[in-house]
Scaffold this active site. Sequence first.
Site, mmCIF file in Angstrom:
data_model
loop_
_atom_site.group_PDB
_atom_site.id
_atom_site.type_symbol
_atom_site.label_atom_id
_atom_site.label_comp_id
_atom_site.label_asym_id
_atom_site.label_seq_id
_atom_site.Cartn_x
_atom_site.Cartn_y
_atom_site.Cartn_z
ATOM 1 N N CYS A 47 -1.506 -2.773 -6.123
ATOM 2 C CA CYS A 47 -1.494 -1.254 -5.605
ATOM 3 C C CYS A 47 -0.466 -1.230 -4.916
ATOM 4 O O CYS A 47 0.318 -2.289 -3.769
ATOM 5 C CB CYS A 47 -2.259 -1.401 -3.663
ATOM 6 S SG CYS A 47 -2.520 -0.208 -3.127
ATOM 7 N N CYS A 50 -0.745 -1.739 -0.475
ATOM 8 C CA CYS A 50 -1.234 -2.995 -0.144
ATOM 9 C C CYS A 50 0.051 -3.599 0.737
ATOM 10 O O CYS A 50 1.503 -3.274 0.305
ATOM 11 C CB CYS A 50 -2.167 -3.853 -0.204
ATOM 12 S SG CYS A 50 -3.282 -2.969 -1.185
ATOM 13 N N ASN A 72 8.530 8.209 1.965
ATOM 14 C CA ASN A 72 8.597 8.533 0.347
ATOM 15 C C ASN A 72 9.110 8.026 -0.186
ATOM 16 O O ASN A 72 10.334 8.941 -0.275
ATOM 17 C CB ASN A 72 7.964 9.806 0.520
ATOM 18 C CG ASN A 72 6.796 10.389 -1.144
ATOM 19 O OD1 ASN A 72 7.194 9.832 -1.269
ATOM 20 N ND2 ASN A 72 5.742 10.151 -0.810
ATOM 21 N N HIS A 111 -7.516 -2.010 1.469
ATOM 22 C CA HIS A 111 -7.636 -1.588 0.812
ATOM 23 C C HIS A 111 -9.453 -0.455 0.399
ATOM 24 O O HIS A 111 -8.377 0.332 -0.221
ATOM 25 C CB HIS A 111 -6.888 -2.673 -0.728
ATOM 26 C CG HIS A 111 -6.650 -1.700 -2.260
ATOM 27 N ND1 HIS A 111 -5.604 -0.740 -2.859
ATOM 28 C CD2 HIS A 111 -7.715 -1.355 -2.884
ATOM 29 C CE1 HIS A 111 -5.868 -0.174 -3.289
ATOM 30 N NE2 HIS A 111 -6.615 -0.185 -3.647
ATOM 31 N N ASN A 151 -4.788 13.427 0.887
ATOM 32 C CA ASN A 151 -5.403 13.954 -0.144
ATOM 33 C C ASN A 151 -6.305 12.498 -0.742
ATOM 34 O O ASN A 151 -5.935 11.938 -0.352
ATOM 35 C CB ASN A 151 -4.547 14.000 -1.694
ATOM 36 C CG ASN A 151 -3.386 14.919 -1.302
ATOM 37 O OD1 ASN A 151 -3.829 16.624 -1.032
ATOM 38 N ND2 ASN A 151 -2.124 14.749 -1.851
ATOM 39 N N SER A 159 -3.021 9.531 -6.037
ATOM 40 C CA SER A 159 -2.938 8.802 -6.743
ATOM 41 C C SER A 159 -3.709 7.576 -6.321
ATOM 42 O O SER A 159 -3.142 6.960 -7.234
ATOM 43 C CB SER A 159 -1.421 8.821 -6.772
ATOM 44 O OG SER A 159 -0.468 8.603 -5.324
ATOM 45 N N HIS A 162 -6.227 3.450 -1.810
ATOM 46 C CA HIS A 162 -5.774 2.727 -0.361
ATOM 47 C C HIS A 162 -5.690 3.468 0.610
ATOM 48 O O HIS A 162 -4.646 4.679 0.151
ATOM 49 C CB HIS A 162 -4.010 1.818 -0.426
ATOM 50 C CG HIS A 162 -4.210 0.911 -0.055
ATOM 51 N ND1 HIS A 162 -4.390 -0.096 0.560
ATOM 52 C CD2 HIS A 162 -3.741 1.329 1.927
ATOM 53 C CE1 HIS A 162 -3.898 -0.250 1.517
ATOM 54 N NE2 HIS A 162 -3.555 0.104 2.297
ATOM 55 N N HIS A 164 -4.400 6.115 2.834
ATOM 56 C CA HIS A 164 -3.165 7.034 3.100
ATOM 57 C C HIS A 164 -3.674 8.654 3.677
ATOM 58 O O HIS A 164 -3.760 8.961 3.358
ATOM 59 C CB HIS A 164 -2.069 6.542 2.313
ATOM 60 C CG HIS A 164 -2.449 6.848 0.618
ATOM 61 N ND1 HIS A 164 -3.272 7.044 0.098
ATOM 62 C CD2 HIS A 164 -1.479 8.466 0.590
ATOM 63 C CE1 HIS A 164 -3.021 7.146 -1.318
ATOM 64 N NE2 HIS A 164 -2.519 8.595 -0.690
ATOM 65 N N GLN A 166 -0.024 11.525 3.976
ATOM 66 C CA GLN A 166 1.503 11.493 4.076
ATOM 67 C C GLN A 166 2.205 13.406 5.139
ATOM 68 O O GLN A 166 0.983 13.835 5.823
ATOM 69 C CB GLN A 166 1.605 12.847 2.678
ATOM 70 C CG GLN A 166 1.338 12.013 1.550
ATOM 71 C CD GLN A 166 2.182 12.653 0.152
ATOM 72 O OE1 GLN A 166 2.994 12.918 0.337
ATOM 73 N NE2 GLN A 166 1.165 12.606 -0.729
#
Length: 339
Positions: A47, A50, A72, A111, A151, A159, A162, A164, A166
């Site tokens: 990942c 992680c 990013n 994760h 998302n 994608s 884990h 997260h 943005q």
Amino acid sequence: MSDSPHRRFNPLTNEWVLVSPQRTKRPWLGQVEEKKKIDLPYYDPECSLCPGNTRASGNVNPAYKDTFVFDNDFSALLPESSLAKSAGQHELLREEPETGYCKVVCFSPRHDLTLPDMSIEEVELVLATWTNESEALGAREDISYVQVFENKGAMMGCSNPHPHSQIWANSTIPNEPAKELASQTEYLRQHGKPLLLDYAKLELESGERLVAANEDFIAVVPFWAVWPFEVMVTATRPLHRLADCDAKAKKNLAAIMLDVTKCYDRLFSVSFPYSMGFHQAPYDGKAHPEWVLHSHFYPPLLRSATVRKFMVGYELMAMPQRDITAESAAKVLRDLVIK
Ligand code: H2U
Ligand code: ZN
């Protein structure tokens, strides 16, 4: 509430949605699928998010303990643009430079967690991270708007499982917040009160679209919802941005986010996919008395863990359409909130 086709108006975006309640005799057909529990490891050596792992850029993540923010590696916006604001272009062929910053915010080193699996204190920490990042980006001369979003789930194009989110910060105000800015500004001018505070009052009085509520926030399936189980969380007092939340409001925001995401997970016995984002007042150097801090949850699922709503044909060509009413969806969700 009428059972015949009608349209409802979204006063935030000035757009209509077609509602066809006669197409579903029951709000939810109750098709329950086997819970497909995907057992994720606590730590995944593959990942990119992680702790301790190397990302696509070659940068190594620190051994972080709670939240972790990084630029990013594939930013959609860059601080500089080589495109000059050109004069003399045809009005049908307009382009302008757009600059900004894109960050990734990991919620936890774990994760295998998602937001609804986290404690209220952990969610408060995520809120604090979003707040600090928003304020730091928003303080920049070259930034007018900061978008925090998540998302969740492969169905929403996420994608990596884990946990997260943005943050994208732009030099201009993007389409959706720009529409909301125009509507809220006009409503305040006409009525002397913020649109969303008046709306929250109506929803608290009626209760029929309420999913959860506390002293500072309500979660509702908005009257004009487009997605079957769309939810809006909005402040019930004049908070404009995350940074306006005091400790109590931050706790209440974390609590209501847990209410919403937990009842989502219970709905179809699956880790519920969605796109979620906060609409905060623009950081364009102006006062924003019209703006009320809120977030939208747009989940794609309709009837089960696998039956999703598609925004296709009529929606793409004409206008959004839904079958189950906002009231039916709200009742289903409300009954799944743990009191
Ligand atoms: P999603 O939230 O849509 O899954 O996107 C994750 C973001 O993480 C995505 O914008 C970034 C991608 O560019 N990312 C990195 O910056 N570095 C990596 O090594 C992997 C993913
Ligand atoms: Zn991971």
